[in-house]
Design a protein around this motif. Structure first.
Motif, PDB file in Angstrom:
ATOM      1  N   LYS A 144       0.194   4.159   2.232  1.00 23.81           N
ATOM      2  CA  LYS A 144       0.540   3.999   3.644  1.00 23.81           C
ATOM      3  C   LYS A 144       2.024   3.683   3.822  1.00 23.81           C
ATOM      4  CE  LYS A 144      -4.031   2.425   5.130  1.00 23.81           C
ATOM      5  NZ  LYS A 144      -4.802   1.352   5.800  1.00 23.81           N
ATOM      6  N   THR A 154       3.566   0.980   3.269  1.00 19.16           N
ATOM      7  CA  THR A 154       3.603  -0.264   4.023  1.00 19.16           C
ATOM      8  C   THR A 154       3.490  -1.459   3.078  1.00 19.16           C
ATOM      9  OG1 THR A 154       2.615   0.795   5.956  1.00 19.16           O
ATOM     10  CG2 THR A 154       2.498  -1.598   5.865  1.00 19.16           C
ATOM     11  N   ASP A 192       0.876  -1.153   0.000  1.00 17.66           N
ATOM     12  CA  ASP A 192       0.000   0.000   0.000  1.00 17.66           C
ATOM     13  C   ASP A 192       0.921   1.211   0.000  1.00 17.66           C
ATOM     14  OD1 ASP A 192      -1.704   2.132   0.543  1.00 17.66           O
ATOM     15  OD2 ASP A 192      -2.961   0.960   1.888  1.00 17.66           O
TER      16      ASP A 192
END
Length: 127
Positions: free
Chosen positions: A76, A78, A73
């Motif tokens: 994010k 992440t 992602d």
């Protein structure tokens, strides 16, 4: 300062699931690959999975294919490693690492000489 922080490890019974997260700070994920590596006691660190920066390429070690799923992602910053149908042999400390690209030689993920590592998260699969 570049920092990778893994989370999501723990103790799980065989057949269970865990989702590991690798949160990256200090630079954007848009232009780098992320590899997941693991190290069991008394064994060398091995490449488990890798996701490229921009073309959707993913790699999985043969023993985890069909059970683990890597995703990212970028909003994010992440990367995740969803681990299902866990087995005792999956027990290890799991690390994420930045890579320029996912380099696979003879079916094995190679870790680059450069890049940044997280501190690791323990995964224990036991009844």
């Amino acid at each position: 300062q570049v920092q990778l922080v893994e989370s999501g490890g723990g103790l799980v019974q065989p057949g269970g699931s865990l989702r590991l997260s690798c949160a990256v700070s200090g630079f954007t994920l848009d232009y780098i690959a992320i590899g997941w590596f693991r190290q069991a006691p008394g064994k060398e660190r091995e490449g488990v999975s890798c996701i490229s920066s921009n073309d959707g390429y993913t790699y999985y070690k043969d023993s985890v294919k069909g059970r683990f799923t890597i995703s990212r992602d970028n909003a994010k910053n992440t990367v995740y490693l969803q681990m299902n149908s866990l087995k005792p042999e999956d027990t290890a400390v799991y690390y994420c690492k930045t890579e320029n690209r996912c380099t696979v030689v003879a079916g094995t993920l190679r870790r680059g000489n450069k890049g940044y590592w997280g501190q690791g998260t323990q995964v224990t699969v036991s009844s």
